[in-house]
Write an enzyme that holds these catalytic residues in place. Structure first.
Site, PDB file in Angstrom:
ATOM      1  N   SER A 181      38.356  49.122  22.510  1.00  0.00           N
ATOM      2  CA  SER A 181      39.252  48.428  23.435  1.00  0.00           C
ATOM      3  C   SER A 181      39.760  47.089  22.909  1.00  0.00           C
ATOM      4  CB  SER A 181      38.543  48.218  24.771  1.00  0.00           C
ATOM      5  OG  SER A 181      37.310  47.563  24.585  1.00  0.00           O
ATOM      6  N   HIS A 209      40.324  54.287  27.045  1.00  0.00           N
ATOM      7  CA  HIS A 209      41.680  53.865  26.644  1.00  0.00           C
ATOM      8  C   HIS A 209      42.499  55.006  26.036  1.00  0.00           C
ATOM      9  CE1 HIS A 209      41.136  49.568  27.426  1.00  0.00           C
ATOM     10  NE2 HIS A 209      39.867  49.824  27.150  1.00  0.00           N
ATOM     11  N   LYS A 240      43.117  52.901  33.732  1.00  0.00           N
ATOM     12  CA  LYS A 240      43.990  52.434  32.645  1.00  0.00           C
ATOM     13  C   LYS A 240      45.270  53.295  32.648  1.00  0.00           C
ATOM     14  CE  LYS A 240      39.836  50.596  30.661  1.00  0.00           C
ATOM     15  NZ  LYS A 240      39.861  49.315  31.379  1.00  0.00           N
TER      16      LYS A 240
HETATM   17  C1  PLP Z   1      35.770  51.494  26.658  1.00  0.00           C
HETATM   18  C2  PLP Z   1      35.676  51.126  28.114  1.00  0.00           C
HETATM   19  N1  PLP Z   1      34.804  51.782  28.884  1.00  0.00           N
HETATM   20  C3  PLP Z   1      34.689  51.508  30.192  1.00  0.00           C
HETATM   21  C4  PLP Z   1      35.442  50.522  30.790  1.00  0.00           C
HETATM   22  C5  PLP Z   1      35.264  50.205  32.229  1.00  0.00           C
HETATM   23  O1  PLP Z   1      36.236  50.862  32.983  1.00  0.00           O
HETATM   24  P1  PLP Z   1      36.652  50.332  34.441  1.00  0.00           P
HETATM   25  O2  PLP Z   1      37.609  49.219  34.239  1.00  0.00           O
HETATM   26  O3  PLP Z   1      37.244  51.539  35.089  1.00  0.00           O
HETATM   27  O4  PLP Z   1      35.398  49.892  35.109  1.00  0.00           O
HETATM   28  C6  PLP Z   1      36.381  49.831  30.026  1.00  0.00           C
HETATM   29  C7  PLP Z   1      37.213  48.786  30.670  1.00  0.00           C
HETATM   30  O5  PLP Z   1      37.667  47.855  30.135  1.00  0.00           O
HETATM   31  C8  PLP Z   1      36.489  50.127  28.651  1.00  0.00           C
HETATM   32  O6  PLP Z   1      37.345  49.452  27.880  1.00  0.00           O
END
Ligand code: PLP
Length: 393
Positions: A181, A209, A240
């Site tokens: 990310s 992502h 996202k």
């Molecule tokens: C790789 C990854 N996993 C999980 C999440 C968490 O997702 P959520 O925003 O739906 O809680 C994110 C959020 O930034 C992320 O980048």
């Protein structure tokens, strides 16, 4: 004895001294690519709304229609009375989308990783986790009490060695983001699957992502790299590219049956509102019906990286819609971020603890909605800044 108030004051001063204190902005948003920040209209390069779904009229209509037939709040946790027909339909659609037997919905992607890892792994088990995995994976590993071996970012030799050296007792799980990310880079998923198969481990991939953006059906990088059937646990988020909120796990029926019994972030949290499921159901259909969005987004990202490279900016190993511009120190990163905002470009500065010391960066997130003129303007602004900012000379 230390008082909480004086401790807080000291901590805050330390954050300020190190240029890593954060401020929250209030955004007035009507559009994925243009927002108003503190009254000033700017191009938004800080959004994860990659396909421009968060303002899509068809999705908004699906939400409104669901409110005519369902309550707004789910009013209970899923095992009590909070799982409606819309939750069930969405879980079925996610399983079809991911080509798995079953899927289940969590309140957020964060809750998905924390709940899943801690429900599957425990003392005596070993998790092998990429150094740059998302915080929710790290927290899931901590909560599980399994031995966690953190391997250097995308280093397959190190992963293999770690598995060779690890205890033969207990279960083994390799867990990785499919699209990192912060750096926008992609791990070698087929190699990870090969190593897992060789050393008796299962694979869990977080497609937060990549869902909606990669793969011929848009289901993610495991699909694109043709290894989704070798991945035991596919995690994703609806927050996202899907443009909504919520997280999910897709995998075998046995996996889902266990998780809805044991994942504490699922069992002990209220179900997401039914309207949210209606939005996600509509968005999943659009991902299938409108592949041009992801195709054009990735073409745009490639052009943008080429433009930056031509101007001498490194974008590291990014191969996606997430494009980092590494500046090193938090102070200069925030100065550039502020200067870009003053020129009408919202580009967040990313600092420790989100990234390691020395790796502070501007992170540019592209959306299908961005016009080429906005990308041209951002590259020009970056070039101007480099001319005027003394630390970069
Ligand atoms: C790789 C990854 N996993 C999980 C999440 C968490 O997702 P959520 O925003 O739906 O809680 C994110 C959020 O930034 C992320 O980048």
């Amino acid at each position: 004895m230390k008082q909480l108030t004086s401790w807080l004051r000291e901590q805050h001063l330390a954050l300020q001294r190190n240029h890593i204190d954060r401020q929250r902005r209030t955004i007035d948003s009507s559009n994925a690519s243009i927002v108003r920040v503190d009254g000033v209209l700017c191009q938004n390069f800080a959004s994860n709304d990659y396909l421009d779904f968060s303002r899509d009229k068809r999705i908004k209509n699906a939400v409104v229609n669901s409110l005519n037939s369902h309550t707004w709040g789910a009013a209970a946790s899923p095992l009590i009375a909070g799982r409606t027909d819309l939750h069930e339909s969405l879980e079925r659609e996610i399983a079809t989308f991911k080509e798995t037997e079953a899927a289940m919905l969590f309140p957020t992607g964060y809750a998905t990783n924390v709940g899943t890892i801690s429900a599957l792994m425990g003392a005596g088990d070993t998790v092998f986790s990429d150094q740059k995995n998302h915080a929710s994976i790290i927290d899931g590993c901590r909560l599980s009490r399994a031995t966690t071996v953190v391997y250097p970012h995308c280093d397959m030799d190190a992963l293999r060695t770690a598995l060779q050296r690890a205890s033969l007792q207990g279960k083994r799980l390799i867990v990785t983001d499919s699209l990192f990310s912060m750096d926008g880079d992609i791990p070698p998923l087929p190699t990870i699957c090969e190593i897992a198969e060789e050393y008796g481990a299962s694979v869990m991939v977080d497609e937060a992502h990549a869902t909606g953006v990669f793969g011929s059906r848009g289901s993610g990088l495991a699909e694109q790299l043709n290894c989704h059937h070798r991945v035991a646990i596919q995690v994703g988020t609806l927050s996202k590219a899907v443009g909504s909120l919520g997280g999910f796990v897709a995998g075998s029926q046995e996996l889902v049956d266990w998780l809805f019994n044991r994942a504490r972030s699922y069992v002990f949290s209220t179900s997401p509102p039914p309207a949210l499921c209606a939005a996600a159901l509509c968005a999943l259909k659009l991902i299938t019906d409108e592949p041009f969005r992801r195709i054009e987004l990735l073409e745009k990202a490639e052009r943008f990286r080429e433009m930056l490279a031509a101007e001498g900016f490194s974008t590291g190993d990014s191969h996606s819609q997430i494009v980092p511009i590494r500046l090193g120190e938090p102070q200069i990163t925030m100065r550039w971020s502020d200067a870009l905002l003053a020129r009408g470009f919202l580009v967040p500065g990313i600092r420790p603890p989100t990234v390691p010391r020395g790796e502070s960066m501007l992170r540019v997130c592209l959306s299908w909605a961005h016009q080429q003129s906005a990308l041209d303007g951002l590259v020009k602004a970056l070039c101007d800044l480099r001319e005027t900012d003394p630390l970069r000379k």
